[in-house]
Design a protein around this motif. Structure first.
Motif, PDB file in Angstrom:
ATOM      1  N   TYR A  54      -1.895 -59.890 -82.005  1.00  0.00           N
ATOM      2  CA  TYR A  54      -3.355 -59.884 -81.881  1.00  0.00           C
ATOM      3  C   TYR A  54      -3.771 -58.837 -80.861  1.00  0.00           C
ATOM      4  CZ  TYR A  54      -1.997 -62.985 -78.032  1.00  0.00           C
ATOM      5  OH  TYR A  54      -1.387 -63.528 -76.933  1.00  0.00           O
ATOM      6  N   PRO A  55      -5.005 -58.376 -80.964  1.00  0.00           N
ATOM      7  CA  PRO A  55      -5.465 -57.386 -79.992  1.00  0.00           C
ATOM      8  C   PRO A  55      -5.608 -58.012 -78.607  1.00  0.00           C
ATOM      9  CG  PRO A  55      -7.233 -57.988 -81.500  1.00  0.00           C
ATOM     10  CD  PRO A  55      -6.008 -58.689 -81.980  1.00  0.00           C
ATOM     11  N   ARG A  56      -5.329 -57.203 -77.607  1.00  0.00           N
ATOM     12  CA  ARG A  56      -5.418 -57.690 -76.231  1.00  0.00           C
ATOM     13  C   ARG A  56      -6.884 -57.848 -75.810  1.00  0.00           C
ATOM     14  NH1 ARG A  56      -1.255 -59.349 -76.991  1.00  0.00           N
ATOM     15  NH2 ARG A  56       0.764 -58.661 -76.212  1.00  0.00           N
ATOM     16  N   GLY A  57      -7.097 -58.672 -74.824  1.00  0.00           N
ATOM     17  CA  GLY A  57      -8.446 -58.822 -74.284  1.00  0.00           C
ATOM     18  C   GLY A  57      -8.856 -60.280 -74.268  1.00  0.00           C
ATOM     19  N   LEU A  58      -9.260 -60.738 -73.081  1.00  0.00           N
ATOM     20  CA  LEU A  58      -9.633 -62.141 -72.937  1.00  0.00           C
ATOM     21  C   LEU A  58     -10.786 -62.513 -73.861  1.00  0.00           C
ATOM     22  CD1 LEU A  58      -9.413 -62.554 -69.053  1.00  0.00           C
ATOM     23  CD2 LEU A  58      -7.804 -63.406 -70.778  1.00  0.00           C
ATOM     24  N   ASP A  59     -11.676 -61.539 -74.154  1.00  0.00           N
ATOM     25  CA  ASP A  59     -12.834 -61.847 -74.986  1.00  0.00           C
ATOM     26  C   ASP A  59     -12.412 -62.129 -76.431  1.00  0.00           C
ATOM     27  OD1 ASP A  59     -12.029 -59.162 -75.112  1.00  0.00           O
ATOM     28  OD2 ASP A  59     -13.928 -58.590 -76.050  1.00  0.00           O
ATOM     29  N   LEU A  89      -9.844 -64.071 -77.252  1.00  0.00           N
ATOM     30  CA  LEU A  89      -9.092 -65.325 -77.367  1.00  0.00           C
ATOM     31  C   LEU A  89      -9.756 -66.369 -78.279  1.00  0.00           C
ATOM     32  CD1 LEU A  89      -7.706 -65.679 -73.736  1.00  0.00           C
ATOM     33  CD2 LEU A  89      -6.440 -65.076 -75.801  1.00  0.00           C
ATOM     34  N   PRO A  90     -11.072 -66.578 -78.187  1.00  0.00           N
ATOM     35  CA  PRO A  90     -11.671 -67.584 -79.087  1.00  0.00           C
ATOM     36  C   PRO A  90     -11.448 -67.249 -80.561  1.00  0.00           C
ATOM     37  CG  PRO A  90     -13.167 -67.049 -77.297  1.00  0.00           C
ATOM     38  CD  PRO A  90     -12.032 -66.071 -77.200  1.00  0.00           C
ATOM     39  N   ALA A  91     -11.548 -65.952 -80.913  1.00  0.00           N
ATOM     40  CA  ALA A  91     -11.331 -65.568 -82.317  1.00  0.00           C
ATOM     41  C   ALA A  91      -9.878 -65.800 -82.727  1.00  0.00           C
ATOM     42  CB  ALA A  91     -11.701 -64.096 -82.504  1.00  0.00           C
ATOM     43  N   ILE A  92      -8.974 -65.528 -81.810  1.00  0.00           N
ATOM     44  CA  ILE A  92      -7.546 -65.727 -82.121  1.00  0.00           C
ATOM     45  C   ILE A  92      -7.270 -67.213 -82.335  1.00  0.00           C
ATOM     46  CG2 ILE A  92      -5.200 -65.480 -81.207  1.00  0.00           C
ATOM     47  CD1 ILE A  92      -6.426 -63.093 -79.518  1.00  0.00           C
ATOM     48  N   ARG A  93      -7.824 -68.031 -81.442  1.00  0.00           N
ATOM     49  CA  ARG A  93      -7.608 -69.481 -81.588  1.00  0.00           C
ATOM     50  C   ARG A  93      -8.216 -69.985 -82.895  1.00  0.00           C
ATOM     51  NH1 ARG A  93      -9.440 -69.765 -75.514  1.00  0.00           N
ATOM     52  NH2 ARG A  93      -7.441 -69.414 -74.480  1.00  0.00           N
ATOM     53  N   ALA A  94      -9.393 -69.475 -83.239  1.00  0.00           N
ATOM     54  CA  ALA A  94     -10.027 -69.895 -84.498  1.00  0.00           C
ATOM     55  C   ALA A  94      -9.162 -69.505 -85.695  1.00  0.00           C
ATOM     56  CB  ALA A  94     -11.416 -69.266 -84.609  1.00  0.00           C
ATOM     57  N   GLU A  95      -8.572 -68.317 -85.640  1.00  0.00           N
ATOM     58  CA  GLU A  95      -7.707 -67.862 -86.736  1.00  0.00           C
ATOM     59  C   GLU A  95      -6.469 -68.751 -86.851  1.00  0.00           C
ATOM     60  OE1 GLU A  95      -8.278 -65.536 -88.889  1.00  0.00           O
ATOM     61  OE2 GLU A  95      -6.308 -65.416 -89.879  1.00  0.00           O
ATOM     62  N   ILE A  96      -5.916 -69.127 -85.713  1.00  0.00           N
ATOM     63  CA  ILE A  96      -4.730 -70.000 -85.727  1.00  0.00           C
ATOM     64  C   ILE A  96      -5.086 -71.343 -86.367  1.00  0.00           C
ATOM     65  CG2 ILE A  96      -3.210 -71.347 -84.215  1.00  0.00           C
ATOM     66  CD1 ILE A  96      -3.221 -68.863 -82.341  1.00  0.00           C
TER      67      ILE A  96
END
Lengths: 103, 324
Positions: free
Chosen positions: B289-294, B296-303
């Motif tokens: 996933y792309p780096r960047g704290l901003d 994280l919510p999108a990454i968690r949603a994708e998971i």
């Protein structure tokens, strides 16, 4: 099965009989496999071709006999089967996973 | 529920004696200690567990033939240290650089502290105990420690493994109302007829000091999903989740098992079986996933979306012999 340059590859010939080294353990997983070298604590993975080769080595077959089995099991032409077998056996030798069958 | 097993920690004469006076419950298992471990106070139980006794059998390293010596380097107390193990059939001697020398007796499930060079109250001692020492002892009962972060999603544990610095703790560090944490650094797991499961209440020493057991739940959880975080950041907005083949999954689990390089030959063989069974019991996927704290919510949603859809194991790959 094998052309002149393959015949000259040092240590890998159809008549050669190699065996899994005694310190290596194998487990099959959905047609693939993992190997563990107990002496060095190293793990390796094998795909279906690697598993077929390992099973042939365990069964005491020569490389030529394993080659014929690969051609039949995977429906590949003789050149491709021997090329893949040679590459995998070379990698296994380099990782000290095989020993020469004393006969 | 995993049947609780009683382990022991015995101090040398130089430390205050009180055999079995201190009772700690870690990962659902009982540790009877003759040494007070203030750092684990949150895991201490005041009642002696049923069936335990003060008089424990005691076995010395007894001239048994040594069948393997192994060593590795590990990060303990913020310092990379040499750790050397010598194995006989039923015992392991472990020397941890700058921490001390220990004897593990597998017949009595005991750790004997032979020559401590740090105080038992120190964080270095606690990290040694919660790292290689208990990892080697619990392994004999088929409990393995995975270097991972874990959260609870829909009643199941979801694990994130990866090299240090890949962001697994950051990814798992969602608000507890979103993803209750199961573990932050070390996840005790076992595999049985019902599959892979995490064991509760194991101290997490990594970033926040010692966290109390209550923060990490009190029940074993089935673990069906493991994400291996790839250090290669992707460009743009792409979040990639790609299932690993069974053999890659087994090597991923092997790679992230704590102290596996210190296992005895029989321990290594048992670990091989564990990795094979765990790889078949859980879905292991590469996560990039792309780096960047901003992000994280999108990454968690994708998971969560991918978990909802279900992840199928990948087919095998091209011919190769790959060292794990």
């Amino acid at each position: 099965m094998n052309g002149p340059d393959e015949q000259m590859t040092p240590g890998i010939s159809p008549a050669e009989r190699l065996r899994p080294a005694p310190q290596v353990r194998f487990r099959e997983l959905r047609g693939e496999g993992i190997l563990l070298d107990l002496e060095r604590g190293l793990y390796f993975r094998l795909n279906e071709t690697g598993v077929a080769i390992w099973s042939g080595l365990e069964a005491g077959l020569s490389l030529g006999e394993i080659d014929l089995r690969l051609q039949s099991e995977f429906e590949v032409d003789p050149d491709q089967a021997w090329r893949e077998l040679k590459a995998i056996v070379r990698a296994m030798k380099a990782e000290r996973l095989l020993v020469v069958d004393p006969g | 529920m995993n049947k609780a097993i009683v382990y022991q920690l015995r101090g040398p004469d130089s430390l205050p004696k009180g055999a079995g006076s201190f009772v700690y419950v870690l990962a659902g298992q009982t540790l009877l200690s003759s040494i007070s471990l203030p750092i684990l106070e949150g895991f201490r139980h005041l009642d002696r567990p049923p069936g335990s006794s003060n008089s424990q059998p005691h076995t010395r390293l007894s001239g048994e033939p040594i069948d393997r010596a192994s060593s590795t380097r590990g990060l303990i107390g913020g310092v990379h240290r040499n750790v050397a193990a010598t194995h006989s059939a039923s015992e392991t001697a472990l020397e941890i650089e700058g921490i001390g020398t220990f004897r593990l007796d597998f017949r009595t499930r005991a750790i004997e502290v032979l020559r401590p060079t740090v105080a038992s109250e120190s964080i270095d001692f606690a990290e040694s105990l919660l790292g290689p020492l208990l990892a080697l002892l619990f392994q004999r009962d088929h409990i393995y420690f995975l270097h991972a972060s874990a959260v609870e999603i829909a009643g199941r544990a979801v694990l994130f493994v990866g090299e240090s610095g890949t962001g697994k703790s950051t990814l798992a560090d969602a608000p507890a109302t979103v993803w209750p944490r199961v573990a932050d650094d070390v996840v005790p797991v076992t595999v049985g007829p019902t599959g892979l499961k995490t064991l509760p209440n194991f101290p997490q020493l990594k970033l926040r000091g010692v966290l109390r057991a209550a923060e990490f739940g009190d029940s074993p959880l089935p673990a069906r999903e493991v994400f291996a975080i790839d250090a290669t950041a992707l460009d743009g907005d792409t979040i990639a989740i790609e299932p690993q083949s069974a053999s890659r999954a087994a090597l991923t689990i092997a790679t992230h098992t704590v102290a596996s390089r210190l296992f005895s030959p029989s321990g290594l063989e048992a670990h091989l079986d564990f990795c094979a069974r765990a790889a078949l019991a859980a879905n292991v996927s590469d996560l990039r996933y792309p780096r960047g704290l901003d992000r994280l919510p999108a990454i968690r949603a994708e998971i969560i979306e991918r978990l909802r859809e279900g992840i199928s194991p990948a087919r095998g790959e091209r011919s190769e012999v790959v060292r794990g």
